[in-house]
Write a protein that holds these residues in place. Sequence first.
Motif, PDB file in Angstrom:
ATOM      1  N   ALA A 158     -38.850 -51.868  39.831  1.00  0.00           N
ATOM      2  CA  ALA A 158     -39.051 -52.862  38.534  1.00  0.00           C
ATOM      3  C   ALA A 158     -40.068 -52.734  37.807  1.00  0.00           C
ATOM      4  CB  ALA A 158     -38.961 -54.485  39.220  1.00  0.00           C
ATOM      5  N   ARG A 159     -40.690 -51.490  38.058  1.00  0.00           N
ATOM      6  CA  ARG A 159     -41.965 -51.213  37.200  1.00  0.00           C
ATOM      7  C   ARG A 159     -41.376 -50.581  35.793  1.00  0.00           C
ATOM      8  NH1 ARG A 159     -45.614 -47.008  40.529  1.00  0.00           N
ATOM      9  NH2 ARG A 159     -43.408 -46.210  40.963  1.00  0.00           N
ATOM     10  N   SER A 160     -41.839 -51.216  34.755  1.00  0.00           N
ATOM     11  CA  SER A 160     -41.567 -50.890  33.655  1.00  0.00           C
ATOM     12  C   SER A 160     -42.579 -50.940  32.430  1.00  0.00           C
ATOM     13  CB  SER A 160     -40.227 -51.683  33.092  1.00  0.00           C
ATOM     14  OG  SER A 160     -39.491 -51.272  31.947  1.00  0.00           O
ATOM     15  N   VAL A 161     -42.600 -50.164  31.366  1.00  0.00           N
ATOM     16  CA  VAL A 161     -43.605 -50.412  30.023  1.00  0.00           C
ATOM     17  C   VAL A 161     -42.530 -50.518  29.000  1.00  0.00           C
ATOM     18  CG1 VAL A 161     -45.177 -49.147  28.604  1.00  0.00           C
ATOM     19  CG2 VAL A 161     -45.296 -49.294  31.086  1.00  0.00           C
ATOM     20  N   LEU A 162     -42.580 -51.448  28.297  1.00  0.00           N
ATOM     21  CA  LEU A 162     -41.937 -51.694  26.896  1.00  0.00           C
ATOM     22  C   LEU A 162     -42.519 -51.116  25.807  1.00  0.00           C
ATOM     23  CD1 LEU A 162     -39.574 -52.834  25.414  1.00  0.00           C
ATOM     24  CD2 LEU A 162     -40.599 -55.198  25.683  1.00  0.00           C
ATOM     25  N   VAL A 163     -41.966 -50.416  24.940  1.00  0.00           N
ATOM     26  CA  VAL A 163     -42.513 -49.884  23.632  1.00  0.00           C
ATOM     27  C   VAL A 163     -41.926 -50.424  22.586  1.00  0.00           C
ATOM     28  CG1 VAL A 163     -42.656 -47.562  22.419  1.00  0.00           C
ATOM     29  CG2 VAL A 163     -42.981 -47.531  24.733  1.00  0.00           C
ATOM     30  N   ASP A 164     -42.640 -51.172  21.538  1.00  0.00           N
ATOM     31  CA  ASP A 164     -42.329 -51.563  20.585  1.00  0.00           C
ATOM     32  C   ASP A 164     -42.867 -50.696  19.418  1.00  0.00           C
ATOM     33  OD1 ASP A 164     -42.324 -53.041  18.102  1.00  0.00           O
ATOM     34  OD2 ASP A 164     -42.209 -55.025  19.067  1.00  0.00           O
ATOM     35  N   GLY A 165     -42.162 -50.231  18.592  1.00  0.00           N
ATOM     36  CA  GLY A 165     -42.508 -49.466  17.373  1.00  0.00           C
ATOM     37  C   GLY A 165     -43.546 -50.087  16.483  1.00  0.00           C
ATOM     38  N   HIS A 187     -37.071 -48.320  30.044  1.00  0.00           N
ATOM     39  CA  HIS A 187     -35.653 -48.839  30.185  1.00  0.00           C
ATOM     40  C   HIS A 187     -34.965 -49.225  28.822  1.00  0.00           C
ATOM     41  CE1 HIS A 187     -37.520 -49.286  34.206  1.00  0.00           C
ATOM     42  NE2 HIS A 187     -36.234 -48.998  34.657  1.00  0.00           N
ATOM     43  N   TYR A 188     -35.949 -49.614  27.903  1.00  0.00           N
ATOM     44  CA  TYR A 188     -35.555 -49.832  26.525  1.00  0.00           C
ATOM     45  C   TYR A 188     -36.764 -49.918  25.565  1.00  0.00           C
ATOM     46  CZ  TYR A 188     -36.834 -54.901  26.756  1.00  0.00           C
ATOM     47  OH  TYR A 188     -37.616 -56.283  26.872  1.00  0.00           O
ATOM     48  N   ALA A 189     -36.482 -49.847  24.492  1.00  0.00           N
ATOM     49  CA  ALA A 189     -37.621 -49.810  23.390  1.00  0.00           C
ATOM     50  C   ALA A 189     -37.051 -50.881  22.090  1.00  0.00           C
ATOM     51  CB  ALA A 189     -38.004 -48.415  22.839  1.00  0.00           C
ATOM     52  N   GLN A 190     -38.259 -51.294  21.514  1.00  0.00           N
ATOM     53  CA  GLN A 190     -37.949 -52.105  20.441  1.00  0.00           C
ATOM     54  C   GLN A 190     -38.255 -51.498  18.997  1.00  0.00           C
ATOM     55  OE1 GLN A 190     -40.251 -55.550  21.552  1.00  0.00           O
ATOM     56  NE2 GLN A 190     -38.454 -56.810  22.485  1.00  0.00           N
ATOM     57  N   MET A 191     -37.392 -51.835  18.090  1.00  0.00           N
ATOM     58  CA  MET A 191     -37.403 -51.087  16.775  1.00  0.00           C
ATOM     59  C   MET A 191     -37.404 -51.910  15.699  1.00  0.00           C
ATOM     60  SD  MET A 191     -36.682 -48.070  14.967  1.00  0.00           S
ATOM     61  CE  MET A 191     -35.690 -46.991  15.708  1.00  0.00           C
ATOM     62  N   CYS A 192     -38.335 -51.848  14.740  1.00  0.00           N
ATOM     63  CA  CYS A 192     -38.786 -52.114  13.573  1.00  0.00           C
ATOM     64  C   CYS A 192     -39.824 -51.472  13.042  1.00  0.00           C
ATOM     65  CB  CYS A 192     -39.093 -53.871  13.432  1.00  0.00           C
ATOM     66  SG  CYS A 192     -40.913 -53.828  14.037  1.00  0.00           S
ATOM     67  N   ASP A 193     -40.044 -51.872  11.611  1.00  0.00           N
ATOM     68  CA  ASP A 193     -41.098 -51.259  10.684  1.00  0.00           C
ATOM     69  C   ASP A 193     -42.234 -51.956  10.489  1.00  0.00           C
ATOM     70  OD1 ASP A 193     -42.433 -49.036   9.529  1.00  0.00           O
ATOM     71  OD2 ASP A 193     -40.727 -48.402   8.665  1.00  0.00           O
ATOM     72  N   GLY A 194     -43.056 -51.750   9.972  1.00  0.00           N
ATOM     73  CA  GLY A 194     -44.436 -52.622   9.490  1.00  0.00           C
ATOM     74  C   GLY A 194     -44.960 -52.040   8.370  1.00  0.00           C
ATOM     75  N   SER A 195     -45.736 -52.924   7.602  1.00  0.00           N
ATOM     76  CA  SER A 195     -46.456 -52.639   6.506  1.00  0.00           C
ATOM     77  C   SER A 195     -47.725 -51.685   6.926  1.00  0.00           C
ATOM     78  CB  SER A 195     -46.940 -53.749   5.599  1.00  0.00           C
ATOM     79  OG  SER A 195     -47.905 -54.515   6.449  1.00  0.00           O
ATOM     80  N   ILE A 221     -44.535 -46.944   9.343  1.00  0.00           N
ATOM     81  CA  ILE A 221     -44.767 -46.715  10.921  1.00  0.00           C
ATOM     82  C   ILE A 221     -44.055 -45.419  10.949  1.00  0.00           C
ATOM     83  CG2 ILE A 221     -44.396 -47.530  13.282  1.00  0.00           C
ATOM     84  CD1 ILE A 221     -45.150 -50.313  12.359  1.00  0.00           C
ATOM     85  N   PRO A 222     -44.466 -44.438  11.629  1.00  0.00           N
ATOM     86  CA  PRO A 222     -43.674 -43.321  11.910  1.00  0.00           C
ATOM     87  C   PRO A 222     -42.518 -43.345  13.040  1.00  0.00           C
ATOM     88  CG  PRO A 222     -45.728 -42.950  12.962  1.00  0.00           C
ATOM     89  CD  PRO A 222     -45.808 -44.092  12.373  1.00  0.00           C
ATOM     90  N   LEU A 223     -41.479 -43.955  12.782  1.00  0.00           N
ATOM     91  CA  LEU A 223     -40.739 -44.217  13.930  1.00  0.00           C
ATOM     92  C   LEU A 223     -39.876 -43.029  14.504  1.00  0.00           C
ATOM     93  CD1 LEU A 223     -39.135 -47.516  12.162  1.00  0.00           C
ATOM     94  CD2 LEU A 223     -40.684 -47.607  14.132  1.00  0.00           C
ATOM     95  N   ALA A 224     -39.441 -41.962  13.744  1.00  0.00           N
ATOM     96  CA  ALA A 224     -38.753 -40.935  14.173  1.00  0.00           C
ATOM     97  C   ALA A 224     -39.919 -40.168  15.157  1.00  0.00           C
ATOM     98  CB  ALA A 224     -38.508 -40.116  12.931  1.00  0.00           C
ATOM     99  N   ASP A 225     -41.105 -40.123  14.647  1.00  0.00           N
ATOM    100  CA  ASP A 225     -42.202 -39.603  15.748  1.00  0.00           C
ATOM    101  C   ASP A 225     -42.192 -40.235  17.026  1.00  0.00           C
ATOM    102  OD1 ASP A 225     -42.484 -37.533  13.578  1.00  0.00           O
ATOM    103  OD2 ASP A 225     -44.365 -38.320  12.888  1.00  0.00           O
ATOM    104  N   ILE A 226     -42.465 -41.502  16.842  1.00  0.00           N
ATOM    105  CA  ILE A 226     -42.379 -42.391  17.975  1.00  0.00           C
ATOM    106  C   ILE A 226     -41.405 -42.175  18.935  1.00  0.00           C
ATOM    107  CG2 ILE A 226     -42.475 -44.577  18.960  1.00  0.00           C
ATOM    108  CD1 ILE A 226     -44.053 -45.535  16.251  1.00  0.00           C
ATOM    109  N   TRP A 227     -40.141 -42.267  18.411  1.00  0.00           N
ATOM    110  CA  TRP A 227     -38.844 -42.138  19.063  1.00  0.00           C
ATOM    111  C   TRP A 227     -38.896 -40.657  19.695  1.00  0.00           C
ATOM    112  CZ3 TRP A 227     -39.157 -46.681  17.810  1.00  0.00           C
ATOM    113  CH2 TRP A 227     -38.395 -47.867  18.699  1.00  0.00           C
ATOM    114  N   SER A 228     -39.475 -39.549  19.163  1.00  0.00           N
ATOM    115  CA  SER A 228     -39.208 -38.355  19.647  1.00  0.00           C
ATOM    116  C   SER A 228     -39.900 -38.191  21.040  1.00  0.00           C
ATOM    117  CB  SER A 228     -39.920 -37.375  18.689  1.00  0.00           C
ATOM    118  OG  SER A 228     -41.371 -37.368  18.568  1.00  0.00           O
ATOM    119  N   THR A 229     -40.988 -39.103  21.374  1.00  0.00           N
ATOM    120  CA  THR A 229     -41.627 -38.984  22.749  1.00  0.00           C
ATOM    121  C   THR A 229     -40.676 -39.916  23.650  1.00  0.00           C
ATOM    122  OG1 THR A 229     -42.750 -41.179  22.430  1.00  0.00           O
ATOM    123  CG2 THR A 229     -43.770 -39.246  21.381  1.00  0.00           C
TER     124      THR A 229
END
Length: 275
Positions: A158-165, A187-195, A221-229
């Motif tokens: 059940a160990r899990s880290v949640l990444v929110d952009g 197991h999943y990540a949360q997507m949005c942008d910010g100022s 926020i560099p979302l594509a770069d984040i998701w590339s990891t």
Amino acid sequence: MTAPLGLAALTVLDTAPLQQVDLAEKHGFDTIGIRLLPAAPGTTAYPLHEDEGALDALIRRLDDSPIEVFDLEIIRLGADFDPKSYVSLLEAGARLGAKAVLVGGDDRDRSRLTDSYARLAELCAQYGIVAGLEFMPWTAVPDAATAVEIVSQADGPARSVLVDGLHVGRSSTTLDDLAAIPRDWLHYAQMCDGSVPAPADDAELIRQAREERLVPGSGGIPLADIWSTLPAGLPVSIELPNEPLRRALGTDAWLARLVAATREVLAQVPAATGR
């Protein structure tokens, strides 16, 4: 690989779970997330684990739908945390087929917080649900490195880290920190942008996170770069509360825009992902 898309609870928090399924079907989502417990006292939640009739009605609705429940919200780890308090929530989640529960770390005593997470992860494993510890810069788990330190002390599946952009962009988290998270903890990540620049004080960070997120690709926020990891095909939950923009467009047009913008960002991620 196409990432499954989830409609996060916070994106349409005024919408009850049954109607959330309707919206997800209409706008091409694959899953929904349900807020069973409030994020803060007095805020909206739908405690299905305390209402057998409502829980059964949602289960029947899901039986006739391609939509699945992916995540539940929110378990907060405070100084008085007792995992037994969340048995009914996890039982309901298992009946719904949920895969994850979102976990916030509030206890500033690191040793006690780490122990609380380990006990929660042990309990979650009994229900086939992962305990997604989300790092948020104003909490006791302010960045990815801290989340990894805490989760590493737990045992089991059940160990899990949640990444929110949003929280990546507004914390000290680096792309190397994200790439260092064990792949089986994602197991999943949360997507949005910010100022940009980010607010300097916690109160405004919290307000924007709860009320004023931006459409993917429209902020800084560099979302594509984040998701590339992150692993290719990792499920994406679109968590994007912004009531002024939603009201201006109408819910249907708003959700269509979020889906299209998220897909566009994901299409920009280099193909060789999933380290």
